[in-house]
Design an enzyme around this catalytic site. Structure first.
Site, PDB file in Angstrom:
ATOM      1  N   GLN A 180       0.875  -1.174   0.000  1.00 51.95           N
ATOM      2  CA  GLN A 180       0.000   0.000   0.000  1.00 51.95           C
ATOM      3  C   GLN A 180       0.917   1.230   0.000  1.00 51.95           C
ATOM      4  O   GLN A 180       1.385   1.678   1.052  1.00 51.95           O
ATOM      5  CB  GLN A 180      -0.903  -0.022   1.217  1.00 51.95           C
ATOM      6  CG  GLN A 180      -1.702  -1.314   1.369  1.00 51.95           C
ATOM      7  CD  GLN A 180      -2.758  -1.486   0.291  1.00 51.95           C
ATOM      8  OE1 GLN A 180      -3.714  -0.709   0.206  1.00 51.95           O
ATOM      9  NE2 GLN A 180      -2.605  -2.496  -0.551  1.00 51.95           N
ATOM     10  N   ALA A 240     -11.834   2.936   3.916  1.00 49.83           N
ATOM     11  CA  ALA A 240     -10.868   2.039   3.273  1.00 49.83           C
ATOM     12  C   ALA A 240      -9.982   2.787   2.275  1.00 49.83           C
ATOM     13  O   ALA A 240     -10.143   3.985   2.029  1.00 49.83           O
ATOM     14  CB  ALA A 240     -11.602   0.894   2.589  1.00 49.83           C
ATOM     15  N   HIS A 241      -9.051   2.033   1.673  1.00 50.86           N
ATOM     16  CA  HIS A 241      -8.054   2.641   0.794  1.00 50.86           C
ATOM     17  C   HIS A 241      -8.678   3.243  -0.458  1.00 50.86           C
ATOM     18  O   HIS A 241      -9.639   2.758  -1.011  1.00 50.86           O
ATOM     19  CB  HIS A 241      -6.953   1.636   0.420  1.00 50.86           C
ATOM     20  CG  HIS A 241      -7.441   0.377  -0.210  1.00 50.86           C
ATOM     21  ND1 HIS A 241      -6.636  -0.720  -0.379  1.00 50.86           N
ATOM     22  CD2 HIS A 241      -8.631   0.022  -0.716  1.00 50.86           C
ATOM     23  CE1 HIS A 241      -7.303  -1.686  -0.962  1.00 50.86           C
ATOM     24  NE2 HIS A 241      -8.523  -1.255  -1.179  1.00 50.86           N
ATOM     25  N   ASN A 242      -8.098   4.368  -0.868  1.00 51.17           N
ATOM     26  CA  ASN A 242      -8.473   5.088  -2.095  1.00 51.17           C
ATOM     27  C   ASN A 242      -9.890   5.650  -2.081  1.00 51.17           C
ATOM     28  O   ASN A 242     -10.426   6.018  -3.128  1.00 51.17           O
ATOM     29  CB  ASN A 242      -8.275   4.210  -3.333  1.00 51.17           C
ATOM     30  CG  ASN A 242      -6.804   3.970  -3.632  1.00 51.17           C
ATOM     31  OD1 ASN A 242      -6.244   2.945  -3.232  1.00 51.17           O
ATOM     32  ND2 ASN A 242      -6.162   4.900  -4.314  1.00 51.17           N
TER      33      ASN A 242
END
Length: 343
Positions: free
Chosen positions: A197, A238-240
């Site tokens: 990540q 969460a990511h992005n």
């Protein structure tokens, strides 16, 4: 500190009905208020409490009609007015003396602005930059090369992982974790292999993050929270994910990877948002809704899976009638059976 009802009304631009000389020295809810307290009524469901409240005065909207023994202050918005008065009557804000506590650990190559507070047992890693007037209350962790703007406040146990960027006047409450790894793995031959990540998290100006809320770093690029957005406690981003400006999310929400939430969105508690979908600007997502598809701007969503609130409420009403309908069908079947037996 105390004010007369007249002083409060004049400062709010409100209109008094009753004894304007009554002294107010605190604020409280309608059911808990005592003599000397000011309360408010904005939600009609609490109107019955107006008859029994012991508050000395109550802020009400201009059009409210009902019975009460309290002095009334009529204002355009009782909710907004109460927030102002609560601020006037609040205990003095805690002021932290600029400086570095002797138990703090600050690496070489850290840049601290003017009047920064670094409280007990804070850790600041190499390359971090902290702007003027920012306060790390205690036990905060600031990772490698993080950038923090001016006049921020991080409460105990707030954590910034490496390379996170934070704007001005950002508030992180206890236990908030910003920039931990996104949940990314590849499953091969029955095993999970971690996907690096390598992105970052960006919090724009005037963002506030609640206690124990977590915001994951991007797999690549950015996870971004827009200017003025407020996230409650126990939220997982969460990511992005990107969230626009002036959005407000209540507690225990979960937003899956790469979802996009617009500006001025309001969400109730315990909502879930599926990955890679988009919620448009000015939407309202009601409590416990599960959003699985794109939502156009200015929509009001309810239910799981979420749908338009009016449609969802009709569906819920029909569902609640199923036991009655089942009983009625059984009675009709019995009658038909009896008629057939006679023929």
């Amino acid at each position: 500190m105390s004010f007369t009802v007249d002083e409060i009304a004049r400062r709010l631009g409100g209109r008094v009905e009753g004894d304007a000389s009554v002294v107010i020295n605190g604020v409280e809810s309608l059911n808990a208020a005592r003599q000397g307290n000011l309360s408010f009524l904005s939600n009609p469901r609490y109107s019955p409490q107006m008859k029994t409240t012991r508050a000395s005065a109550v802020l009400v909207n201009e059009a409210w009609q009902g019975e009460t023994s309290a002095v009334l202050i009529r204002v355009p918005s009782a909710d907004a007015a109460f927030a102002q008065v609560a601020f006037w009557l609040a205990r003095p804000a805690v002021v932290y003396k600029p400086g570095i506590h002797p138990t703090a650990v600050i690496a070489e190559g850290v840049t601290l602005g003017k009047d920064v507070v670094v409280g007990p047992h804070c850790v600041i890693e190499p390359g971090a930059v902290i702007g003027d007037g920012t306060v790390l209350v205690a036990q905060c962790y600031v990772g490698h090369a993080c950038e923090i703007g001016k006049n921020c406040r991080f409460y105990p146990m707030a954590t910034l992982r490496e390379y996170t960027k934070v704007g001005d006047r950002v508030i992180l409450h206890n236990g908030a974790v910003i920039g931990s790894d996104g949940f990314g793995y590849v499953r091969e031959a029955g095993h999970y292999t971690k996907i690096p990540q390598v992105g970052i998290v960006v919090l724009e100006d005037d963002v506030e993050i609640g206690a124990n809320t977590t915001i994951d770093r991007a797999r690549f690029g950015e996870t971004r929270i827009g200017k003025g957005t407020k996230l409650d406690n126990l939220i997982q981003i969460a990511h992005n994910v990107t969230i626009g400006e002036d959005t407000a999310m209540a507690a225990q929400a979960g937003v899956s990877g790469s979802a996009r939430i617009g500006s001025r969105v309001q969400t109730g508690g315990q909502i879930g948002v599926a990955g890679h979908i988009e919620i448009g600007d000015d939407c309202v997502v009601m409590a416990q809704a599960g959003v699985t598809k794109d939502v156009p701007p200015k929509s009001v969503m309810f239910g799981s899976p979420a749908m338009g609130a009016i449609e969802a409420k009709k569906l819920h009403a029909h569902t609640m009638r199923l036991p009655e309908m089942k009983k009625r069908v059984a009675e009709l079947e019995a009658r038909i059976k009896a008629l057939e037996a006679k023929s």
